[in-house]
Design a protein around this motif. Structure first.
Motif, PDB file in Angstrom:
ATOM      1  N   ARG A 152       0.817  -1.217   0.000  1.00 27.39           N
ATOM      2  CA  ARG A 152       0.000   0.000   0.000  1.00 27.39           C
ATOM      3  C   ARG A 152       0.851   1.269   0.000  1.00 27.39           C
ATOM      4  O   ARG A 152       0.344   2.368  -0.229  1.00 27.39           O
ATOM      5  CB  ARG A 152      -0.922   0.011   1.221  1.00 27.39           C
ATOM      6  N   THR A 186       0.254   0.066  -6.737  1.00 24.30           N
ATOM      7  CA  THR A 186       0.444  -1.379  -6.943  1.00 24.30           C
ATOM      8  C   THR A 186      -0.624  -1.915  -7.888  1.00 24.30           C
ATOM      9  O   THR A 186      -1.800  -1.561  -7.766  1.00 24.30           O
ATOM     10  CB  THR A 186       0.382  -2.134  -5.600  1.00 24.30           C
ATOM     11  N   ARG A 237      -8.388  -4.617  -2.854  1.00 20.71           N
ATOM     12  CA  ARG A 237      -7.666  -3.399  -2.508  1.00 20.71           C
ATOM     13  C   ARG A 237      -6.857  -2.842  -3.673  1.00 20.71           C
ATOM     14  O   ARG A 237      -6.555  -1.654  -3.707  1.00 20.71           O
ATOM     15  CB  ARG A 237      -6.709  -3.672  -1.336  1.00 20.71           C
ATOM     16  N   PHE A 238      -6.501  -3.698  -4.628  1.00 24.77           N
ATOM     17  CA  PHE A 238      -5.612  -3.284  -5.709  1.00 24.77           C
ATOM     18  C   PHE A 238      -6.227  -3.599  -7.068  1.00 24.77           C
ATOM     19  O   PHE A 238      -6.925  -4.603  -7.216  1.00 24.77           O
ATOM     20  CB  PHE A 238      -4.263  -4.013  -5.602  1.00 24.77           C
TER      21      PHE A 238
END
Length: 335
Positions: A142, A146, A157-158
């Motif tokens: 983070r 990424t 999250r990515f």
């Protein structure tokens, strides 16, 4: 200057100017006006002396570098090495280079590798996988932009770049339908992974579109190796009404299917057509006849991952969480 690194002081002494002036010229500063002739002379002397900038010092000073990190187990898996090739090519187009680190099965070791990349002040990270799956990305990721390649974060999250497995399965089956086959067997990977799920979904979708009945008896699973393909294809060929074509979920299984077909005195593609998946060229291009297969676009995924990373690094908003990449059909001689 053999035996030691050439410094800006060495260049300054050779040019008869101050170290500050050399620094301004070699760092391409425009804060001070320097005559073009002087700039050219300093650069020429630096090149003659073999001066190289201290990348680590520049990264520390500017809080950025000319590098993207790639953290992946692909370094030990030649099958998917084209992800690195594609990422490197796109990185160079953006004036960047790749720092490669090996992902580990041990989470602590993987975090240590990522920490090593972050110490180098990388401008972003590609987290790549040799096979399409959900992964657990270290929280350290983070700290920089990424992008995941050939894998996805279950927590979302990515952003991720992944192959369109369903469309690939659809393409493979439609090719066999277009050749006139209506009894099409499917040899699948014996696992509930995205590849197995997506390719089977595409197979079913193509049959429904062609108004061909889906028959459970024409589907078989096995280990994702030649032996698994040999056993599964053999079971289909021994049915009272065997298939006239077989779609194999990967090229290794297709290699085994070739053996099962030939052992029964049948010819490819005259008696039984075969389509594979992955385009493992060491297999697909050298089977006889050459294997028609669906390619996993590893190089394109690597390049797209870096392109998305460059946009993130430049501060551009990226709303897309998952990008699906087309899997093209490569024609050879097995259909």
């Amino acid at each position: 200057m053999a035996g030691k690194a050439v410094t800006m002081r060495d260049v300054a002494d050779a040019a008869g100017v101050s170290r500050t002036l050399v620094s301004l010229v070699l760092n391409e500063s425009t804060s001070v006006t320097v005559a073009d002739e002087t700039r050219a002379r300093i650069r020429a002397l630096a090149a003659d002396l073999g001066y190289r900038p201290n990348a680590a010092a520049r990264a520390l000073a500017h809080q950025r570098s000319d590098y993207y990190g790639v953290l992946t187990e692909i370094v030990t898996d030649p099958f998917a090495v084209d992800i690195i090739v594609g990422a490197q090519g796109e990185a160079l187009r953006h004036g960047k280079h790749i720092l490669l680190a090996s992902a580990q099965a041990n989470p602590a070791a993987e975090r240590a590798e990522l920490e090593r990349l972050l110490v180098q002040r990388i401008d972003g990270l590609i987290y790549g996988a040799a096979w399409h799956r959900a992964v657990e990305v270290p929280d350290l990721a983070r700290e920089v932009p990424t992008v995941l390649v050939n894998c996805f974060d279950a927590e979302g999250r990515f952003p991720a770049i992944v192959p369109d497995e369903r469309l690939g399965g659809l393409r493979a089956t439609e090719r066999l339908l277009a050749a006139g086959h209506r009894r099409i067997g499917f040899v699948n990977i014996d696992d509930e992974i995205p590849a197995a799920i997506g390719r089977r979904r595409g197979y079913h979708e193509a049959l429904r579109r062609a108004d061909v009945a889906i028959e459970d008896r024409l589907e078989a699973c096995g280990e994702a190796m030649a032996d698994g393909g040999y056993a599964a294809a053999g079971a289909l060929l021994d049915l009272p009404e065997p298939p006239t074509a077989i779609f194999c979920a990967n090229d290794r299984m297709a290699m085994g299917a070739y053996d099962a077909i030939k052992e029964r005195g049948l010819r490819i593609p005259t008696d039984v057509a075969v389509v594979g998946f992955d385009n493992q060229e060491v297999i697909s291009a050298f089977l006889r006849p050459g294997l028609t297969t669906v390619a996993l676009p590893f190089d394109k995924m690597g390049a797209m991952g870096v392109e998305l990373l460059a946009r993130q690094s430049a501060g551009e908003p990226t709303t897309t969480k998952t990008v699906m990449v087309d899997c093209p059909l490569l024609e050879r001689s097995s259909v």
